[in-house]
Design an enzyme around this catalytic site. Structure first.
Site, mmCIF file in Angstrom:
data_model
loop_
_atom_site.group_PDB
_atom_site.id
_atom_site.type_symbol
_atom_site.label_atom_id
_atom_site.label_comp_id
_atom_site.label_asym_id
_atom_site.label_seq_id
_atom_site.Cartn_x
_atom_site.Cartn_y
_atom_site.Cartn_z
ATOM 1 N N LYS A 1 0.852 -1.198 0.000
ATOM 2 C CA LYS A 1 0.000 0.000 0.000
ATOM 3 C C LYS A 1 0.889 1.250 0.000
ATOM 4 O O LYS A 1 2.111 1.146 0.219
ATOM 5 C CB LYS A 1 -0.913 -0.015 1.230
ATOM 6 C CG LYS A 1 -0.163 0.032 2.555
ATOM 7 C CD LYS A 1 -1.111 -0.227 3.718
ATOM 8 C CE LYS A 1 -0.371 -0.223 5.033
ATOM 9 N NZ LYS A 1 -1.235 -0.609 6.161
ATOM 10 N N ARG B 1 -10.754 0.309 14.927
ATOM 11 C CA ARG B 1 -10.637 1.138 13.735
ATOM 12 C C ARG B 1 -11.570 0.530 12.675
ATOM 13 O O ARG B 1 -12.627 1.062 12.415
ATOM 14 C CB ARG B 1 -9.176 1.177 13.274
ATOM 15 C CG ARG B 1 -8.880 2.245 12.258
ATOM 16 C CD ARG B 1 -7.393 2.299 11.937
ATOM 17 N NE ARG B 1 -6.877 1.041 11.423
ATOM 18 C CZ ARG B 1 -5.620 0.869 10.975
ATOM 19 N NH1 ARG B 1 -4.760 1.875 11.020
ATOM 20 N NH2 ARG B 1 -5.222 -0.294 10.511
ATOM 21 N N TYR C 1 17.174 29.198 8.857
ATOM 22 C CA TYR C 1 15.943 29.916 9.242
ATOM 23 C C TYR C 1 15.717 29.811 10.729
ATOM 24 O O TYR C 1 15.917 28.741 11.334
ATOM 25 C CB TYR C 1 14.730 29.307 8.534
ATOM 26 C CG TYR C 1 14.634 29.645 7.076
ATOM 27 C CD1 TYR C 1 14.457 30.964 6.644
ATOM 28 C CD2 TYR C 1 14.683 28.645 6.110
ATOM 29 C CE1 TYR C 1 14.332 31.266 5.291
ATOM 30 C CE2 TYR C 1 14.558 28.927 4.765
ATOM 31 C CZ TYR C 1 14.385 30.250 4.360
ATOM 32 O OH TYR C 1 14.264 30.528 3.032
ATOM 33 N N MET D 1 13.393 24.143 2.627
ATOM 34 C CA MET D 1 12.658 23.422 1.590
ATOM 35 C C MET D 1 13.569 22.558 0.718
ATOM 36 O O MET D 1 13.248 21.407 0.403
ATOM 37 C CB MET D 1 11.888 24.414 0.707
ATOM 38 C CG MET D 1 11.005 23.726 -0.327
ATOM 39 S SD MET D 1 10.182 24.878 -1.452
ATOM 40 C CE MET D 1 8.861 25.488 -0.424
#
Ligand SMILES: *Cc1c(COP(=O)(O)O)cnc(C)c1O
Length: 375
Positions: free
Chosen positions: A47, A143, A272, A320
């Protein structure tokens, strides 16, 4: 020249890990169902694009060995059939509407049935063949899965439905990977047994319980079919035990290069938010890899990274397209030096732990823009 980042996928390691799963599942087969005398079979769980490794790539690597493939999406299942996969394919959430069923029949898919609504839809369908189903029982995960009070209705639906073929019973463990694993497994196995205790035919049906964690630590739960996922990709399901200790090999190696260097003095900052402040004169390597490649932005300073074959750590915030690392003690490393973000020589589980996540998430998050090299 393209950016120097790529993900190398080791197909031989994937095959190896699949065989490790089957070996574990065979070990205690005699203690499980009689029908598993030859050892449990293993669904290769592919999956989420084979946990980020590429669905068709993984399927072709496992084509010769896999007993079956398990995934979520009808469309992905059809892709496997179109690629020539002849083994059983299991849809782990079954189908979503009646219209799906004709496709499931056409492509000979095996369906998880986890709720009464699905059974009612099945009864309405008129299909040219009977579909094999995995009846999912809720044994405590809460679930997906049928509850004890629904079982009488389930049995009526099964008996009334001309679309239902061979039935396998399944459940899913909530905590096989955790500290309370043993207790959790015992509790869920007991609930599972209690659910089917007054359903005589159920005792003859095949059973599928185990995910990677259960296969590795509780192989007595292997029964007829196991469902290994993360272990195929060389990840450990456990926070406290390395994949290598189970003879699992890394499949995905995320690799890049140093593209720039900065020499900074004490008190200078990196990146940053200036979250890293140098407490010694520091050689900073800038790596061509950022969160847009799938590297976790929340990995803090100190996350392990390998440069030119030596282990060091990241510095400052991941941006990024880049991240920084400490080359102060690696004087020969420089622009162009190879970097391993995770994989060969640096288990993804260690990077994941530093970033407070799991290797599953790192693999699945590999970005589309990262070129893949399969070997
Ligand atoms: C994803 C999944 C698995 C595989 O789990 P791993 O922890 O990756 O081994 C097994 N069974 C079901 C029902 C799943 O959804």
């Amino acid at each position: 020249m393209p950016r120097p980042i790529s993900a190398r996928i080791d197909l031989a390691a994937l095959r190896h890990n699949y065989l490790v799963a089957r070996k574990y599942a065979h070990r205690d087969a005699t203690r499980a169902s009689a029908s598993a005398a030859g050892g449990a079979k293993a669904w290769a769980v592919v999956k989420a694009n084979a946990y980020g490794h590429g669905l068709l790539r993984a399927a072709s690597a496992l084509a010769e060995v896999a007993d079956g493939f398990a995934l979520l999406d009808l469309e992905e299942a059809v892709k496997l059939r179109e690629a020539g996969v002849h083994q059983p394919i299991l849809l782990l959430e079954g189908f979503f509407e009646v219209a799906d069923l004709a496709h499931c029949a056409e492509h000979r898919l095996t369906l998880v049935i986890h709720c009464l609504e699905q059974l009612q839809m099945l009864r309405q369908a008129s299909l040219p063949v009977r579909l094999p189903i995995y009846l999912k029982l809720n044994s405590g995960m809460n679930r997906l899965g049928l509850t004890p009070s629904q079982l009488p209705a389930v049995r009526r639906e099964l008996a009334a439905s001309p679309a239902v073929g061979a039935v396998t019973l399944m459940t899913h463990f909530a905590e096989a990977d955790g500290d309370g694993g043993e207790r959790c497994i015992a509790g869920q196995v007991e609930r599972f047994a209690r659910m089917i205790a007054d359903w005589p035919e159920a005792s003859t049906l095949p059973v599928s319980l185990a995910n990677s964690a259960a296969i590795l630590r509780y192989p007595q739960t292997a029964h007829d079919w196991v469902r290994p996922g993360i272990m195929l990709y060389g990840g450990s399901p456990f926070a406290d035990q390395a994949a290598a200790s189970f003879d699992l090999k890394p499949v995905m190696t995320l690799q890049s290069r140093i593209l720039a260097l900065q020499e900074i003095g004490v008190g200078e900052r990196v990146g940053y938010g200036a979250t890293f402040v140098a407490h010694r004169p520091t050689r900073v390597g800038v790596v061509a890899c950022g969160y847009a490649d799938g590297y976790p932005r929340h990995a803090p300073s100190g996350t392990p990274i390998v440069v030119a074959g030596r282990r060091t750590q990241t510095l400052g915030r991941v941006s990024m397209d880049m991240l920084a690392c400490d080359l102060t003690d690696l004087p020969t490393a420089g622009v162009g030096s190879p970097v391993v973000l995770w994989g060969e020589g640096l288990p993804a589980d260690e990077v994941a732990a530093a970033a407070e996540t799991i290797s599953y998430e790192l693999f699945c998050a590999l970005a589309q823009r990262v070129p893949v090299i399969a070997a």
